[in-house]
Write an enzyme that holds these catalytic residues in place. Sequence first.
Site, mmCIF file in Angstrom:
data_model
loop_
_atom_site.group_PDB
_atom_site.id
_atom_site.type_symbol
_atom_site.label_atom_id
_atom_site.label_comp_id
_atom_site.label_asym_id
_atom_site.label_seq_id
_atom_site.Cartn_x
_atom_site.Cartn_y
_atom_site.Cartn_z
ATOM 1 N N CYS A 1 -3.025 -10.700 -6.183
ATOM 2 C CA CYS A 1 -2.835 -12.139 -6.411
ATOM 3 C C CYS A 1 -3.164 -12.533 -7.851
ATOM 4 O O CYS A 1 -3.904 -11.848 -8.549
ATOM 5 C CB CYS A 1 -3.704 -12.940 -5.447
ATOM 6 N N ASP B 1 -11.920 -15.724 2.375
ATOM 7 C CA ASP B 1 -12.347 -15.708 0.985
ATOM 8 C C ASP B 1 -13.758 -16.276 0.879
ATOM 9 O O ASP B 1 -14.209 -17.017 1.753
ATOM 10 C CB ASP B 1 -11.390 -16.543 0.131
#
Length: 225
Positions: free
Chosen positions: A11, A135
């Site tokens: 990412c 996360d």
Amino acid sequence: MKHLRTRIKICGLTRESDVDSAVQAGADAIGFVLYSHSPRFVPPERAGELARRLPAFVTPVLLFVNASPEFIAQGVQSVPNALLQFHGDETPADCLAAGRPYLRAARIPTGPAGSGFDLLKYAEDFSAAQAILLDAHVEGFGGGGQSFEWNAFPWSHPLLNASSRLVLSGGLDAANVIDGISRVRPWAVDVSSGVEVSKGIKDADRIHAFVAAVRAADALLSRPS
């Protein structure tokens, strides 16, 4: 149940060379950050340019944080085949309103406070998401290089079903991803800062080392017990 191949998402890519390196290393998905306050931000048009480098079966993912419907539509127009990732305060209705398959990020507090996060309810609230991305809750959104407590949750619970519905993220790198996969058994892992030399600038050697470590974890977990 036999351990399946862990999927890999890289990412926060901003450069053609990094997209190419991630693809060559074997990434399954490439994430573009469409959040203007992020140092990894790319506008929709730039995301489209980068996404057009992707071969078949490598999925582009567009990350949004509290974006307007109009801005989300711009992103989808630029990358029509994208999977969406919502990383802000979006409600289930907000996510569904985009009319696209999506991932929902759960921002879990680091340290002992992580066990107080009701991940089961979160997963139930966002049951329409293709996956829940786990996360660590850091200042700002994403790419903070911190991990939450991996032993804080019942990963085999039907609402979580880690091996088919969870994406492990937050502070991963080549040195710790084997441990993370071994503990959580996620469907996929997501890395950003762990393969960078600076924010938004990836390193090909670190990308390849990360992918190799994921494959080593898969081999370890596939051995007969």
